[in-house]
Design a protein around this motif. Sequence first.
Motif, mmCIF file in Angstrom:
data_model
loop_
_atom_site.group_PDB
_atom_site.id
_atom_site.type_symbol
_atom_site.label_atom_id
_atom_site.label_comp_id
_atom_site.label_asym_id
_atom_site.label_seq_id
_atom_site.Cartn_x
_atom_site.Cartn_y
_atom_site.Cartn_z
ATOM 1 N N TYR A 109 0.829 -1.202 0.000
ATOM 2 C CA TYR A 109 0.000 0.000 0.000
ATOM 3 C C TYR A 109 0.864 1.254 0.000
ATOM 4 N N ARG A 110 1.952 1.197 0.753
ATOM 5 C CA ARG A 110 2.869 2.350 0.785
ATOM 6 C C ARG A 110 3.482 2.587 -0.598
ATOM 7 N N GLU A 114 3.198 5.919 -3.045
ATOM 8 C CA GLU A 114 4.360 6.592 -3.630
ATOM 9 C C GLU A 114 4.175 6.764 -5.139
#
Length: 258
Positions: A109-110, A114
């Motif tokens: 998810y990160r 990004e």
Amino acid sequence: MDLGLRGRTAVVAAATSGIGLAVAHRLAAEGATVSICGRDPDRLNDAVRLLRERTHGVVHGVALDVTDHDAVRRWVEEVAGAYGGPHVVVANAGSPPEGGAERFDVADYRAALELNLLSAVTLTRAALPHMRSAGYGRILFVTSLAARQPIPGLALSNTVRPAVLGYAKSLVQELAEAGEGAVTVNVIAPGMTRTPTLEAWAEQLDGGLAGLSADIPIGRLAEPEEIGAAAAYLASAPAGSVTGVVLPVDGGAGRSLL
């Protein structure tokens, strides 16, 4: 219609193929100086060569990954120093991996944030001072149908694409409060579009491209050139009062009322 783009400078992210390339092509054809970026230097050089041959315009390219925030900022400053502006920013990026919500962990998810949100934030923040100085700015975020309604099996897109809408709407309000009405902010939300990525994906599915078209009211996929035309209008001088819009280019596939 004269879109008033001659003499303007545009930066288009992730523009070596598909929608990004089509947007860059249309802007260059309208007379804008266009700088594109892409991760693969060979594909980037091919795209720059193609755009120059087809538009006879001024086209510039830089190899970079849009998640490299320092590289994105350097790109914008390089363009500003060489060509002026940028007056038009098209924040675009690839799609995160497919899969359901429980398939992915926090790191996934990160990474999607990004790629699809923070890259757009960095590009916008780098370009805004130049737009303010020029008294003209068009910020365009390319998202997808997933920004307006969830698509089964695309949990990462369903999560991060709507976040771009929240950022865009926040910018509209803040620019208005600062009296910077010459800078507009809009979102383009394409549906199924005939890009090389989609064609490769469709080969793995029963029914192929025809199957993907079955639920689209117009009965076919969108063409990248249609997204490019929408982007060119939103980037234009005549669109100066169009801001805060989420424009679907999906053949009617969206079921949302808003």
